[in-house]
Enzyme design. Structure first.
Site, PDB file in Angstrom:
ATOM      1  N   TYR A   1       3.733  -0.178  -8.265  1.00  0.00           N
ATOM      2  CA  TYR A   1       4.026  -1.196  -9.288  1.00  0.00           C
ATOM      3  C   TYR A   1       3.069  -0.990 -10.460  1.00  0.00           C
ATOM      4  CZ  TYR A   1       7.005  -3.055  -5.748  1.00  0.00           C
ATOM      5  OH  TYR A   1       8.018  -3.152  -4.825  1.00  0.00           O
ATOM      6  N   SER A   2       3.616  -1.015 -11.681  1.00  0.00           N
ATOM      7  CA  SER A   2       2.791  -0.823 -12.878  1.00  0.00           C
ATOM      8  C   SER A   2       1.932  -2.050 -13.120  1.00  0.00           C
ATOM      9  CB  SER A   2       3.671  -0.624 -14.110  1.00  0.00           C
ATOM     10  OG  SER A   2       4.553   0.441 -13.916  1.00  0.00           O
TER      11      SER A   2
ATOM     12  N   CYS B   1       9.504   3.571 -20.523  1.00  0.00           N
ATOM     13  CA  CYS B   1       9.362   3.144 -19.122  1.00  0.00           C
ATOM     14  C   CYS B   1      10.527   2.237 -18.726  1.00  0.00           C
ATOM     15  CB  CYS B   1       8.035   2.405 -18.936  1.00  0.00           C
ATOM     16  SG  CYS B   1       7.660   2.054 -17.208  1.00  0.00           S
TER      17      CYS B   1
ATOM     18  N   GLU C   1       7.900   7.324 -17.995  1.00  0.00           N
ATOM     19  CA  GLU C   1       7.799   6.902 -16.593  1.00  0.00           C
ATOM     20  C   GLU C   1       9.060   6.101 -16.265  1.00  0.00           C
ATOM     21  OE1 GLU C   1       3.868   6.103 -14.694  1.00  0.00           O
ATOM     22  OE2 GLU C   1       4.619   4.057 -14.819  1.00  0.00           O
TER      23      GLU C   1
ATOM     24  N   TYR D   1      12.058   5.044 -13.237  1.00  0.00           N
ATOM     25  CA  TYR D   1      12.225   4.961 -11.776  1.00  0.00           C
ATOM     26  C   TYR D   1      13.498   4.215 -11.441  1.00  0.00           C
ATOM     27  CZ  TYR D   1       9.733   0.614 -13.010  1.00  0.00           C
ATOM     28  OH  TYR D   1       9.320  -0.559 -13.603  1.00  0.00           O
TER      29      TYR D   1
HETATM   30  P1  FAD Z   1      13.560  -0.462  -0.911  1.00  0.00           P
HETATM   31  O1  FAD Z   1      13.541  -1.172   0.385  1.00  0.00           O
HETATM   32  O2  FAD Z   1      12.682   0.721  -1.089  1.00  0.00           O
HETATM   33  O3  FAD Z   1      15.006  -0.031  -1.326  1.00  0.00           O
HETATM   34  C1  FAD Z   1      16.164  -0.759  -0.932  1.00  0.00           C
HETATM   35  C2  FAD Z   1      17.371  -0.106  -1.525  1.00  0.00           C
HETATM   36  O4  FAD Z   1      17.439  -0.397  -2.912  1.00  0.00           O
HETATM   37  C3  FAD Z   1      17.415   1.405  -1.398  1.00  0.00           C
HETATM   38  O5  FAD Z   1      18.758   1.743  -1.214  1.00  0.00           O
HETATM   39  C4  FAD Z   1      16.943   1.882  -2.756  1.00  0.00           C
HETATM   40  O6  FAD Z   1      17.532   3.119  -3.101  1.00  0.00           O
HETATM   41  C5  FAD Z   1      17.448   0.788  -3.678  1.00  0.00           C
HETATM   42  N1  FAD Z   1      16.536   0.525  -4.800  1.00  0.00           N
HETATM   43  C6  FAD Z   1      15.211   0.719  -4.844  1.00  0.00           C
HETATM   44  N2  FAD Z   1      14.712   0.310  -6.025  1.00  0.00           N
HETATM   45  C7  FAD Z   1      15.736  -0.149  -6.744  1.00  0.00           C
HETATM   46  C8  FAD Z   1      15.868  -0.694  -8.040  1.00  0.00           C
HETATM   47  N3  FAD Z   1      14.808  -0.844  -8.875  1.00  0.00           N
HETATM   48  N4  FAD Z   1      17.106  -1.054  -8.458  1.00  0.00           N
HETATM   49  C9  FAD Z   1      18.176  -0.931  -7.656  1.00  0.00           C
HETATM   50  N5  FAD Z   1      18.112  -0.404  -6.402  1.00  0.00           N
HETATM   51  C10 FAD Z   1      16.924  -0.013  -5.955  1.00  0.00           C
HETATM   52  N6  FAD Z   1       9.227  -1.950  -9.627  1.00  0.00           N
HETATM   53  C11 FAD Z   1       8.991  -3.174 -10.192  1.00  0.00           C
HETATM   54  O7  FAD Z   1       9.673  -4.161  -9.846  1.00  0.00           O
HETATM   55  N7  FAD Z   1       8.010  -3.335 -11.131  1.00  0.00           N
HETATM   56  C12 FAD Z   1       7.229  -2.314 -11.558  1.00  0.00           C
HETATM   57  O8  FAD Z   1       6.357  -2.502 -12.428  1.00  0.00           O
HETATM   58  C13 FAD Z   1       7.439  -1.017 -10.970  1.00  0.00           C
HETATM   59  N8  FAD Z   1       6.691   0.024 -11.332  1.00  0.00           N
HETATM   60  C14 FAD Z   1       6.917   1.249 -10.793  1.00  0.00           C
HETATM   61  C15 FAD Z   1       6.130   2.336 -11.223  1.00  0.00           C
HETATM   62  C16 FAD Z   1       6.376   3.588 -10.706  1.00  0.00           C
HETATM   63  C17 FAD Z   1       5.533   4.745 -11.209  1.00  0.00           C
HETATM   64  C18 FAD Z   1       7.398   3.777  -9.743  1.00  0.00           C
HETATM   65  C19 FAD Z   1       7.671   5.139  -9.176  1.00  0.00           C
HETATM   66  C20 FAD Z   1       8.146   2.707  -9.286  1.00  0.00           C
HETATM   67  C21 FAD Z   1       7.931   1.430  -9.815  1.00  0.00           C
HETATM   68  N9  FAD Z   1       8.679   0.332  -9.392  1.00  0.00           N
HETATM   69  C22 FAD Z   1       8.450  -0.896  -9.973  1.00  0.00           C
HETATM   70  C23 FAD Z   1       9.707   0.433  -8.328  1.00  0.00           C
HETATM   71  C24 FAD Z   1       9.053   0.020  -6.995  1.00  0.00           C
HETATM   72  O9  FAD Z   1       8.084   0.987  -6.633  1.00  0.00           O
HETATM   73  C25 FAD Z   1      10.044  -0.078  -5.831  1.00  0.00           C
HETATM   74  O10 FAD Z   1      10.761   1.123  -5.762  1.00  0.00           O
HETATM   75  C26 FAD Z   1      11.031  -1.235  -5.971  1.00  0.00           C
HETATM   76  O11 FAD Z   1      10.336  -2.482  -5.997  1.00  0.00           O
HETATM   77  C27 FAD Z   1      12.003  -1.253  -4.771  1.00  0.00           C
HETATM   78  O12 FAD Z   1      11.274  -1.297  -3.605  1.00  0.00           O
HETATM   79  P2  FAD Z   1      11.799  -2.128  -2.347  1.00  0.00           P
HETATM   80  O13 FAD Z   1      10.865  -1.838  -1.220  1.00  0.00           O
HETATM   81  O14 FAD Z   1      12.018  -3.547  -2.688  1.00  0.00           O
HETATM   82  O15 FAD Z   1      13.223  -1.502  -2.078  1.00  0.00           O
END
Ligand code: FAD
Ligand code: A2P
Length: 409
Positions: A199-200, A367, A407, A409
């Site tokens: 998370y950023s 981003c 960046e 994602y």
């Molecule tokens: P998971 O349990 O990992 O995923 C559940 C399902 O949802 C999977 O099928 C997956 O493919 C899908 N999925 C995952 N993410 C998303 C999405 N965003 N939209 C739709 N479907 C999705 N997230 C933030 O909310 N705020 C941030 O500031 C932020 N910063 C990030 C910075 C970086 C460098 C990166 C790489 C990622 C960032 N993310 C951010 C995304 C975060 O890391 C997670 O991937 C996101 O919160 C989903 O994680 P989860 O465990 O809830 O879902």
């Protein structure tokens, strides 16, 4: 050195403990030196040519790892696939290459990879030095939730939250543009502890509240996967449901290149959608707190959301002084209005955008949604053409000067 002494070389490896399996390194590698299975990402020793294209874009720095080995005994792919953590550096005994010098080019590339050389993957020259990897998943820091507020309207489709973490007496220094890792509790379907999510950081380096050892995140509750199917995202739902006083396990900090410039008269162009606004909020707030110093430079923001109700920080952003920041919102789903994306707003502001693209003191940050990247680059290309410039020539210059940071994602 005898001819029997095995040649000592550096082997490029990926740290499985902090790798978030985002596939960025494999996508960036131009020669197919990186592959993965369901467990790990690995580097093919014989193929990697140290071009370093993978280093800068890696969000955690997991890719930036090396071990000294002898050329005839590098870690095999099978070994790398089996790792849960990187092996310690083995002391090479005399006769195993310990006295050998690193080949000059490899030594140079290694120091580049770890120390930064300017160019792609580097931070702006005036960025502050970031701390990274202070806390690994095997020994995370504990933070306390001191705030959890919904940023989007109660009836908005997205639940995006401003979450404040307090580190108490624990040292956890961050810079605007860095990310932290959160370890959700529990195990995945294979019985393994859930992987860390990034998370950023949404607050400036001196704290969400100035002088406090805290930071803020902007977290979207994931309720649909990328195909729109209902899903309960593990870590985002865990974070969004945390009450004040809850403890959370934190790793990092991560990120060495998506950092803001600090020199007087430096300008920042920020382009984001959704939670991609987190680093932009951090940078803007840093500049807002220093306004009285009159350091010069300008801030320009392009921010895309479905509607004003879905746009995190809409109210506070709208209230910022015009002298601090030039805010451009793009709304895609306002009934009765034309659908707009950030790239449309960028095109509308072509003159200012072209001026900033040409300005050696302007740093550009993108981003949020992966899909936005191509659209924004297309807009830049068109604007350059419109003004007699050449994006194909400008882009490598921006990267070489560490003026373009992406960046998604
Ligand atoms: P998971 O349990 O990992 O995923 C559940 C399902 O949802 C999977 O099928 C997956 O493919 C899908 N999925 C995952 N993410 C998303 C999405 N965003 N939209 C739709 N479907 C999705 N997230 C933030 O909310 N705020 C941030 O500031 C932020 N910063 C990030 C910075 C970086 C460098 C990166 C790489 C990622 C960032 N993310 C951010 C995304 C975060 O890391 C997670 O991937 C996101 O919160 C989903 O994680 P989860 O465990 O809830 O879902
Ligand atoms: P859209 O209405 O087409 O989904 P989200 O709310 O899904 O996080 O998206 C944030 C904003 O980014 C929305 O306005 C969304 O528009 C927009 N968006 C979606 N795809 C792109 C794209 N390829 N380029 C720019 N913006 C996009």
């Amino acid at each position: 050195m005898t001819t029997e002494t095995a040649e000592l070389v550096r082997q490029h490896l990926i740290d499985p403990e902090i790798c978030i399996r985002c596939n960025t390194c494999q996508e960036m590698c131009p020669i197919g030196a990186i592959e993965h299975d369901s467990n790990n990402y690995v580097v093919k020793f014989e193929v990697c040519n140290w071009c370093n294209d993978c280093i800068g874009p890696c969000p955690t720095g997991a890719i930036d790892n090396y071990r000294n080995v002898t050329r005839d005994r590098p870690y095999s792919l099978e070994e790398q696939y089996g790792w849960g953590a990187l092996p310690a550096q083995v002391d090479l005994a005399p006769g195993e290459g310990a006295e050998a010098d690193l080949p000059a080019d490899v030594a140079r590339m290694t120091s580049i990879a770890t120390a930064g050389q300017g160019g792609p993957g580097s931070p702006p020259w005036s960025a502050a030095h970031p701390y990274v990897n202070l806390f690994a998943p095997s020994r995370p820091a504990t933070a306390t939730i001191t705030g959890n507020y919904r940023l989007t309207a109660a009836d908005a489709s997205a639940d995006i939250r401003h979450i404040v973490l307090d580190f108490g007496q624990t040292t956890f220094p961050v810079l605007e543009g860095q990310s932290i890792g959160i370890l959700p509790p529990g195990t995945d379907e294979h019985g393994k502890p859930h992987a860390m999510r990034l998370y950023s950081v949404a607050s400036p380096r001196n704290g969400e509240r100035p002088g406090y050892n805290n930071l803020a995140l902007t977290v979207k509750r994931v309720t649909e996967d990328y195909d729109g199917q209902p899903v309960v995202g593990v870590c985002s739902n865990y974070l969004c449901d945390l009450d004040k006083g809850a403890k959370v396990q934190v790793c990092g900090p991560y990120g060495t290149s998506f950092l803001m410039p600090n020199h007087p008269n430096s300008s920042i162009m920020m382009i984001c959608t959704g939670t991609g606004s987190a680093p932009m909020r951090a940078m803007t707030e840093r500049r807002r707190r220093r306004m009285a110093l009159n350091e010069g430079g300008q801030l320009m923001l392009f921010f895309g959301a479905r509607t004003p109700d879905e746009l995190p920080y809409c109210g506070p952003l709208g209230r910022l002084p015009k002298a601090l920041i030039d805010v451009n919102f793009a709304f895609s789903r306002v009934p009765g209005s034309v659908k707009q994306y950030v790239q449309d707003k960028i095109r509308e502001r072509h003159e200012e955008v072209f001026r900033l693209l040409q300005d050696g003191n302007c740093y550009i940050y993108i981003c949020g949604l992966k899909g936005m990247e191509n659209g924004v680059v297309e807009a830049f290309r068109d604007i350059c053409r419109q003004h007699g410039g050449d994006w194909e020539k400008l882009k490598p210059e921006l990267l070489a000067q560490a003026r373009l940071h992406i960046e998604t994602y």
